[in-house]
Design a protein around this motif. Structure first.
Motif, PDB file in Angstrom:
ATOM      1  N   ILE A 184       0.848  -1.105  -0.060  1.00  0.00           N
ATOM      2  CA  ILE A 184       0.075  -0.126   0.280  1.00  0.00           C
ATOM      3  C   ILE A 184       0.899   1.151  -0.025  1.00  0.00           C
ATOM      4  CG2 ILE A 184      -1.960   1.462   1.050  1.00  0.00           C
ATOM      5  CD1 ILE A 184      -2.612  -1.366   2.514  1.00  0.00           C
ATOM      6  N   PRO A 185       0.532   2.173  -0.974  1.00  0.00           N
ATOM      7  CA  PRO A 185       1.559   3.250  -0.892  1.00  0.00           C
ATOM      8  C   PRO A 185       1.350   4.310   0.342  1.00  0.00           C
ATOM      9  CG  PRO A 185       0.062   3.109  -3.104  1.00  0.00           C
ATOM     10  CD  PRO A 185      -0.102   2.188  -1.915  1.00  0.00           C
ATOM     11  N   PRO A 203      10.624  -1.907  15.155  1.00  0.00           N
ATOM     12  CA  PRO A 203      10.762  -2.777  14.250  1.00  0.00           C
ATOM     13  C   PRO A 203      10.485  -1.963  12.837  1.00  0.00           C
ATOM     14  CG  PRO A 203       8.711  -3.534  15.070  1.00  0.00           C
ATOM     15  CD  PRO A 203       9.207  -2.513  16.113  1.00  0.00           C
ATOM     16  N   VAL A 204      11.424  -2.144  11.916  1.00  0.00           N
ATOM     17  CA  VAL A 204      11.225  -1.736  10.576  1.00  0.00           C
ATOM     18  C   VAL A 204       9.910  -2.264   9.954  1.00  0.00           C
ATOM     19  CG1 VAL A 204      12.337  -1.607   8.190  1.00  0.00           C
ATOM     20  CG2 VAL A 204      13.761  -1.231  10.329  1.00  0.00           C
ATOM     21  N   ALA A 241       7.347  -6.928   2.615  1.00  0.00           N
ATOM     22  CA  ALA A 241       7.907  -6.676   3.761  1.00  0.00           C
ATOM     23  C   ALA A 241       9.472  -6.422   3.315  1.00  0.00           C
ATOM     24  CB  ALA A 241       8.264  -8.060   4.757  1.00  0.00           C
ATOM     25  N   SER A 242       9.986  -6.718   2.384  1.00  0.00           N
ATOM     26  CA  SER A 242      11.260  -6.726   1.772  1.00  0.00           C
ATOM     27  C   SER A 242      11.504  -5.247   1.347  1.00  0.00           C
ATOM     28  CB  SER A 242      11.775  -7.418   0.667  1.00  0.00           C
ATOM     29  OG  SER A 242      11.583  -8.828   0.889  1.00  0.00           O
ATOM     30  N   ILE A 243      10.221  -4.521   0.718  1.00  0.00           N
ATOM     31  CA  ILE A 243      10.547  -3.373   0.466  1.00  0.00           C
ATOM     32  C   ILE A 243      10.507  -2.295   1.571  1.00  0.00           C
ATOM     33  CG2 ILE A 243       9.179  -1.458  -0.756  1.00  0.00           C
ATOM     34  CD1 ILE A 243       7.778  -3.549  -2.522  1.00  0.00           C
ATOM     35  N   LEU A 244       9.927  -2.720   2.808  1.00  0.00           N
ATOM     36  CA  LEU A 244      10.008  -1.932   3.908  1.00  0.00           C
ATOM     37  C   LEU A 244      11.460  -1.979   4.275  1.00  0.00           C
ATOM     38  CD1 LEU A 244       6.621  -2.518   5.808  1.00  0.00           C
ATOM     39  CD2 LEU A 244       7.125  -0.544   4.404  1.00  0.00           C
TER      40      LEU A 244
END
Length: 270
Positions: A95-96, A140-141, A263-266
């Motif tokens: 979600i952007p 946490p990220v 999650a990898s993008i975050l």
């Protein structure tokens, strides 16, 4: 209420009548009984009308009752059986930021006796998201928040949290929260709550948190538009407390793949 007030004031009115006889003999302008009665009833007027605050509370209670009665348990069961808990499709992409909404504040307790509040956010203002000892926990990220309102959906939560930690646990930048809601007033009472928490399982993984929310959760559910309590609700929350991905029910391979990608993008964001 006025009738009961008049009866309660009967002895005082009779006492006032005794003084009224003397006033009439002396040519008093107004009987004491009339003066007393008018003053006594004027005093009660504010109590005879419902305050705006109480009227608002009653209106909210009626609205909630109507809302809760609009769906029945059998309707929830039918929906779960029809789609195996998938009341909606999980997000395929992240979600952007501009469209992401904040995860509602939620007070939680752990079996270890620790109190915390979700979402954990970076640089929280004073008084928010502090631990029981007053310290600010590490944010946490990416946090996976799995909500279970009934015992039947706890396994659904694990189908998401365990693969998520397997994929990202080594980074030490993620955490998973398996949240169980306890709405029983008996278990929510202070003595039984402590006993309940002591009996609950404790996780050996410091990144996996089994936590509990006690008491009424209607307003929280309304914010997230949660209706069916028999399925699981899964949210990927970023370090600013925003929902960046959402899933339902038990995880599928395709959905775990989309969760992992988001999650990898975050984790790659700076």
């Amino acid at each position: 209420m006025m009738l009961r007030a008049r009866r309660a004031a009967g002895p005082l009115l009779r006492l006032a009548d005794a003084g009224a006889v003397g006033e009439r003999i002396c040519g008093g302008a107004q009987p004491a009984r009339a003066v007393f009665a008018r003053g006594f009833l004027d005093f009660l007027k504010p109590w005879s009308k419902e305050s705006p605050e109480n009227a608002e509370k009653k209106a909210k209670a009626r609205a909630r009752l109507t809302d809760e009665m609009s769906r029945g348990y059998f309707q929830d069961i039918s929906e779960i059986r029809k789609n195996n808990g998938k009341i909606a499709a999980a997000n395929k992409i992240i979600i952007p930021e501009a469209a992401a909404v904040k995860f509602p504040n939620l007070a939680l307790e752990s079996p270890a006796g620790r109190a915390l509040q979700l979402p954990l956010v970076a640089s929280p203002p004073l008084g928010d998201s502090h631990g029981a000892d007053g310290t600010v926990p590490v944010v946490p990220v990416a946090a996976l928040v799995c909500l279970s309102f009934r015992a039947s959906s706890q396994k659904m939560a694990e189908s998401w949290s365990l693969p998520f930690l397997d994929a990202f646990g080594a980074t030490r930048k993620v955490e998973a929260y398996e949240v169980s809601f306890i709405d029983s007033w008996l278990l929510s009472s202070s003595p039984l709550r402590r006993a309940f928490l002591k009996a609950m399982r404790k996780s050996n993984n410091p990144q996996r948190h089994a936590v509990y929310a006690f008491g009424d959760h209607y307003d929280f559910r309304k914010e997230l538009q949660i209706v069916n309590l028999l399925t699981g609700y899964i949210y990927l929350v970023d370090r600013l407390g925003r929902i960046r991905w959402q899933g339902f029910g038990a995880a599928t391979k395709e959905e775990l793949s989309s969760l992992t990608a988001c999650a990898s993008i975050l984790l790659d964001e700076k």
